[in-house]
Motif scaffolding. Sequence first.
Motif, PDB file in Angstrom:
ATOM      1  N   VAL A  56      -7.884  -4.304  12.014  1.00 28.41           N
ATOM      2  CA  VAL A  56      -7.730  -3.275  11.148  1.00 28.41           C
ATOM      3  C   VAL A  56      -9.024  -2.884  10.197  1.00 28.41           C
ATOM      4  O   VAL A  56      -9.764  -3.932  10.251  1.00 28.41           O
ATOM      5  CB  VAL A  56      -6.625  -3.683  10.213  1.00 28.41           C
ATOM      6  CG1 VAL A  56      -5.194  -3.890  10.762  1.00 28.41           C
ATOM      7  CG2 VAL A  56      -7.139  -4.921   9.358  1.00 28.41           C
TER       8      VAL A  56
ATOM      9  N   ARG B 130       0.095  -5.220  10.121  1.00 27.06           N
ATOM     10  CA  ARG B 130      -0.887  -5.333  11.334  1.00 27.06           C
ATOM     11  C   ARG B 130      -1.613  -6.563  11.199  1.00 27.06           C
ATOM     12  O   ARG B 130      -2.321  -7.129  12.067  1.00 27.06           O
ATOM     13  CB  ARG B 130      -1.654  -3.970  11.607  1.00 27.06           C
ATOM     14  CG  ARG B 130      -0.874  -2.766  11.719  1.00 27.06           C
ATOM     15  CD  ARG B 130      -1.728  -1.398  11.946  1.00 27.06           C
ATOM     16  NE  ARG B 130      -2.701  -1.705  12.654  1.00 27.06           N
ATOM     17  CZ  ARG B 130      -3.927  -0.977  12.876  1.00 27.06           C
ATOM     18  NH1 ARG B 130      -3.976  -0.108  12.066  1.00 27.06           N
ATOM     19  NH2 ARG B 130      -4.932  -1.223  13.632  1.00 27.06           N
TER      20      ARG B 130
ATOM     21  N   ASP C 229      -8.163   3.127   8.591  1.00 27.75           N
ATOM     22  CA  ASP C 229      -7.068   3.046   8.900  1.00 27.75           C
ATOM     23  C   ASP C 229      -6.123   3.369   7.633  1.00 27.75           C
ATOM     24  O   ASP C 229      -5.097   4.250   7.846  1.00 27.75           O
ATOM     25  CB  ASP C 229      -6.422   1.801   9.497  1.00 27.75           C
ATOM     26  CG  ASP C 229      -7.273   1.372  10.704  1.00 27.75           C
ATOM     27  OD1 ASP C 229      -7.873   2.381  11.368  1.00 27.75           O
ATOM     28  OD2 ASP C 229      -7.427   0.270  11.201  1.00 27.75           O
TER      29      ASP C 229
ATOM     30  N   GLY D  12      -4.284   7.208   7.040  1.00 24.28           N
ATOM     31  CA  GLY D  12      -3.126   7.099   7.347  1.00 24.28           C
ATOM     32  C   GLY D  12      -2.367   7.408   5.826  1.00 24.28           C
ATOM     33  O   GLY D  12      -1.190   7.746   5.847  1.00 24.28           O
TER      34      GLY D  12
ATOM     35  N   LEU E 146      -0.610  -1.787   6.758  1.00 26.41           N
ATOM     36  CA  LEU E 146      -1.799  -2.319   7.133  1.00 26.41           C
ATOM     37  C   LEU E 146      -1.521  -3.807   7.100  1.00 26.41           C
ATOM     38  O   LEU E 146      -2.117  -4.538   8.178  1.00 26.41           O
ATOM     39  CB  LEU E 146      -2.902  -1.785   5.909  1.00 26.41           C
ATOM     40  CG  LEU E 146      -4.235  -2.263   6.394  1.00 26.41           C
ATOM     41  CD1 LEU E 146      -4.949  -1.449   7.382  1.00 26.41           C
ATOM     42  CD2 LEU E 146      -4.959  -2.289   5.099  1.00 26.41           C
TER      43      LEU E 146
ATOM     44  N   GLU F  67       1.554   2.911   3.031  1.00 27.10           N
ATOM     45  CA  GLU F  67       0.428   2.510   3.927  1.00 27.10           C
ATOM     46  C   GLU F  67      -0.227   1.277   3.987  1.00 27.10           C
ATOM     47  O   GLU F  67      -0.576   0.557   4.934  1.00 27.10           O
ATOM     48  CB  GLU F  67      -0.599   3.712   3.797  1.00 27.10           C
ATOM     49  CG  GLU F  67      -1.516   3.732   4.948  1.00 27.10           C
ATOM     50  CD  GLU F  67      -0.974   4.192   6.234  1.00 27.10           C
ATOM     51  OE1 GLU F  67      -1.056   3.898   7.264  1.00 27.10           O
ATOM     52  OE2 GLU F  67       0.274   5.093   6.093  1.00 27.10           O
TER      53      GLU F  67
END
Length: 306
Positions: free
Chosen positions: A115, A108, A119, A123, A105, A101
């Motif tokens: 973000v 992104r 998140d 997630g 992140l 995860e």
Amino acid sequence: MMHAAFPRKIDRKGMKRSAREALKGKLWPLRAVLITYAVALMLCYARPTLFDLIVGKTGVAAANFPAAEALGVWPKNPWLYMASLLVTNIGWLLFAMLYYEFAYLLLRVFRRETVRSADFFGGATKMLGRKLGTWLWARLWQFLWAPLANLTLTVTCAKLLFGAPLPRSVYLLVVSIGFLSTCVGITRMLAYSGAVYLIREFPQVTVRQALRLSIRMTRGYLWQMLLFLLSFFGWLFLAMSAGVIAILVSGSTIANWLLTGAGALLIIPYFETAAAGLYEELKRRALASGAISKADLAQPIAKKVH
């Protein structure tokens, strides 16, 4: 159909520069994520220290490599060492859930998407089966490609079963072969590295598909990927220096652990964001060259993992 041809060389400096730019103004808003990730990582690496704190100076930390036996160093209680290995593997298994995860992140972040810490925490509990399956499947293939890369468990079992240590020459041979096997294992680790992002970015891609796609994406680029990793050696050395100085000055393994973790907290986001950029570049090249297609990201691929 004509496909684009790319030079094998990757612009490492440009990729790292893009990672630094993407991280500007993002570290403080994501502080809760970074601290959580750093603590989880430190707990995994601190296994020998934690065992020494719990059961006393058992010499556990000295037996993390088969060479320890050849050098005449062995834990006073091999069963505690076996228990520490079990704790380590469970810890890394749990850590893998966070890592997947965390990597997504920062992918992104590299893409300049908005973000939030929520998140990551939201997630982290999603797709646990896919994350676990990818981690275990990749480790299985790494082991099959490099079965001698980690012989500590085998050596420990031999010690427990036969009592007396094996001849020193045997252990030296094991270390030599293990080193070569480790090199093979590293190439497999690089070849499977794209699966971390693929299973999170494309929910329809299965675990086995993700590994196959990753192999296709990285084919011909393993040397460049290794150079990319080595380019962070200076940063890694800098992160570890504070901990080394602490243990030399104070003799405290806890100080070493905490300061090394603090250094990692500063370096890891930079490295992982740059690694996400490397994935983006390799995926772009693979799609443009025909190594993979958009259809591959949505349907099964009937080829073996190797």
